[in-house]
Design a protein around this motif. Structure first.
Motif, short mmCIF file in Angstrom:
data_model
loop_
_atom_site.label_atom_id
_atom_site.label_comp_id
_atom_site.label_asym_id
_atom_site.label_seq_id
_atom_site.Cartn_x
_atom_site.Cartn_y
_atom_site.Cartn_z
N VAL A 142 47.11 25.78 97.53
CA VAL A 142 48.16 24.95 96.95
C VAL A 142 49.48 25.34 97.64
O VAL A 142 49.77 26.53 97.78
CB VAL A 142 48.27 25.18 95.43
N PRO A 143 50.30 24.40 98.11
CA PRO A 143 50.17 22.94 97.99
C PRO A 143 49.61 22.26 99.22
O PRO A 143 49.68 21.05 99.33
CB PRO A 143 51.61 22.53 97.74
N ASN A 151 47.37 19.47 95.02
CA ASN A 151 48.65 19.34 94.32
C ASN A 151 48.41 19.38 92.81
O ASN A 151 47.74 18.50 92.26
CB ASN A 151 49.31 18.00 94.70
N TYR A 183 44.07 19.18 89.72
CA TYR A 183 44.67 19.07 91.04
C TYR A 183 44.35 17.71 91.65
O TYR A 183 43.22 17.21 91.50
CB TYR A 183 44.14 20.15 91.99
N ARG A 184 45.32 17.17 92.37
CA ARG A 184 45.05 16.00 93.20
C ARG A 184 44.70 16.49 94.61
O ARG A 184 45.39 17.35 95.16
CB ARG A 184 46.25 15.06 93.26
N LEU A 214 44.63 16.41 98.42
CA LEU A 214 45.48 15.81 99.45
C LEU A 214 44.67 15.54 100.71
O LEU A 214 43.68 16.22 101.00
CB LEU A 214 46.65 16.75 99.77
#
Length: 627
Positions: A606-607, A611, A623-624, A626
């Motif tokens: 992260v990040p 995210n 978490y998204r 990426l």
């Protein structure tokens, strides 16, 4: 809830009316002789449920799981069986009137009052939104997924979906006609049917006073009350198991081949609902073999013919599931490894880590007696209690009733096989012994009636029996039913109820966030959970498999997530302990199961790769992923 109850109970009773009416119509054609109306009714319900459970499955294979079609099916079925429907209501009314005209002893009237209290409170316990883990994981969730998809589909991240699920197919009618709560009511009615079946079966074996006692002992056991409040399959497989035992008793009294195959059909349905109940098949095989070859002394060639037909019936009940699994996975039993046949390994590698256990394992004497104690004398909210032992075992000294001697022998062999064949981790699990609890209830009831005469102490024995029926039995029902009374009456809304009850198994806050903020087409991967819990989510949620969690390089992880179109990850941090290995690397050790160990620490990425969009007190993170 009370506003929807009338509709739900009407639909459930319509479904059961269709089942019994269809069974009656088929038995008219088969010309099977029944000894009583009750026997005819219960076997008709059983046959009807077998037929409609497989009809749901086959319509699912054809992609025809549509609500309008099933409403049409129920209505058309009731019209076609209109004479049987009229007969069912007429005979039921006659029985109810006769029941209250019978001369009952004071003790029996007290038992009837206890049942009259427990039945509605168990209904209150049942008639509430789903919050039990197994309901949400697969008993209700899997048929709901089929209904939502309008067909039977592959669910590869939940290996439980590859087991035969015939009771779940019965629950499917509740879901497709209305919703999951309606499906729970179908399960609740099965509990009532088991209790009534036990009453009539015991009356067939002995008398109605003993029957009402057996039914009360059974229905007020804490594990049965618990099963009545949720939609697991244990009550369902018990119903068919009891029918198979009744059918066997009729076989040896009539020597009819029709009773043999009806017994096998009911046992096969139980087996096709819970694989561990292969023990019932083994027990029946031993008793039926003894009956034909030792008692009847028929030719071995004739016995083989009967055995072959019986085997075909059982294989036929399993064949649709085997075929489905083979089409989806290349293995008819994808939860087992048959690579030596050239078939694929289990499709879900969670199973390889989580459920590969030895069928037989060495036990110490202390663990042996410990498991026995847990089954009958363990925690007061989860075990059958001492009644069925204290009054059932003395039957060894009463040898006049041959039918009950047969039930005792059958129970003993079934229990021995179940206890020996279950893996060590499951030997003390009460729900695998429901058939024993039911049959021992019959033996205990008979023993109680005999003890009253033998000891000439009715008042004392009645007190010794009633005390554990009320505490904890009836009290257990009153507590869990009464707890849901505000919900039923409308003083507590669904949202408040789920916030309180759902939080015990999962995060309701996370559920709300995902449903409100993440697009329905998204795929969310859960790390830290053995099974996906899809029921309440609007998005497709999946459980991470061990091979992903054991990856060592982030690029390998990201490539896998991209290939599976995973947009979000939920890390259930509360289920892990961060430890440092000898080589200095860190890993997350699961508190639940080694299959869930996470070899890459997600916070380290992260990040750059993940995210954080939602968290709860360092207990879980969403978490998204990426690009």
């Amino acid at each position: 809830m009370i506003k929807t109850f009338i509709i739900d109970i009407f639909l459930v009773l319509a479904f059961y009316t269709l089942a019994i009416s269809s069974g009656l119509k088929i038995f008219k054609v088969l010309k099977l002789n029944f000894s009583s109306k009750s026997e005819e009714f219960f076997f008709s319900i059983g046959l009807g449920l077998v037929i409609y459970s497989y009809l749901f499955l086959f319509l699912g294979f054809l992609g025809l799981l549509y609500r309008a079609l099933f409403y049409g099916l129920v209505i058309a079925g009731l019209i076609l069986c209109h004479s049987e429907v009229k007969y069912v209501f007429s005979e039921t009314g006659k029985f109810i009137a006769k029941f209250f005209k019978w001369h009952w002893s004071k003790f029996a009237r007290v038992l009837i009052i206890l049942l009259a209290i427990a039945i509605p409170f168990n209904l209150l316990f049942n008639y509430a939104p789903l919050t039990d883990t197994d309901e949400i994981i697969y008993h209700i969730s899997i048929p709901k997924i089929y209904v939502d998809s309008h067909k039977v589909i592959d669910i590869p991240d939940n290996f439980l979906s590859y087991f035969p699920l015939q009771i779940e197919m019965i629950y499917g009618y509740g879901i497709i006609l209305r919703n999951g709560i309606t499906a729970k009511l179908i399960s609740y009615v099965l509990g009532i049917l088991c209790m009534l079946l036990l009453f009539f079966f015991t009356r067939y074996l002995s008398n109605r006073e003993t029957g009402i006692l057996a039914a009360t002992i059974f229905y007020l056991m804490p594990p049965i009350i618990n099963a009545s409040g949720i939609a697991n399959i244990d009550i369902g497989y018990l119903f068919f198991s009891l029918l198979s035992v009744w059918g066997f008793m009729r076989l040896i009294s009539t020597d009819s081949g029709k009773w043999l195959y009806l017994t096998v059909l009911m046992a096969g349905m139980s087996f096709a609902s819970k694989l561990i109940n292969a023990v019932l098949i083994f027990t029946l095989f031993i008793f039926i073999t003894h009956y034909f070859l030792v008692k009847r002394k028929i030719k071995f060639s004739r016995y083989l013919g009967k055995f072959f037909i019986s085997a075909v019936i059982i294989i036929f009940l399993f064949f649709p599931w085997f075929l489905r699994n083979y089409i989806y996975t290349g293995n008819p039993l994808p939860f087992f490894s048959f690579s030596f046949f050239g078939l694929n390994l289990p499709v879900n590698d969670m199973y390889k880590y989580h459920a590969q256990v030895n069928v037989s394992s060495f036990m110490s004497l202390s663990s042996f007696f410990g498991d026995i104690k847990m089954l009958f004398l363990g925690g007061h909210t989860v075990t059958s209690g001492p009644l069925i032992i204290a009054f059932g075992l003395p039957l060894l000294f009463f040898k006049k009733n041959k039918k009950l001697k047969m039930i005792m022998a059958f129970s003993a062999l079934y229990f021995l096989l179940m206890f020996c064949l279950l893996p060590e981790a499951f030997k003390g699990t009460q729900r695998y012994y429901f058939l024993i609890y039911a049959l021992f209830s019959i033996l205990a009831a008979y023993g109680i009636e005999k003890a009253k005469v033998f000891l000439n102490s009715r008042s004392l024995i009645n007190f010794l029996v009633l005390f554990p029926l009320v505490l904890p039995g009836l009290a257990f029902s009153l507590y869990f039913g009464g707890k849901r009374l505000p919900l039923f009456l409308g003083f507590q809304n669904r949202e408040r109820y789920l916030k309180k009850e759902y939080g015990e198994i999962d995060s309701y806050g996370l559920l709300q966030y995902i449903n409100n903020n993440i697009p329905p087409e998204a795929r969310v991967l859960f790390i830290g959970r053995l099974y996906p819990m899809k029921y309440y989510y609007n998005v497709n949620v999946l459980a991470a498999q061990p091979h992903l969690m054991r990856m060592l390089y982030i690029k390998e992880v990201m490539a896998y997530l991209k290939s599976q179109n995973i947009q979000y990850i939920v890390f259930i941090k509360r289920n892990y302990q961060l430890i440092e290995l000898a080589n200095g690397k860190k890993t997350y050790k699961s508190k639940l199961d080694d299959a869930l160990d996470l070899y890459w620490t997600i916070e380290d990425f992260v990040p750059r790769y993940f995210n954080p969009v939602y968290s709860e007190s360092d207990k879980l993170y969403l978490y998204r992923v990426l690009d």
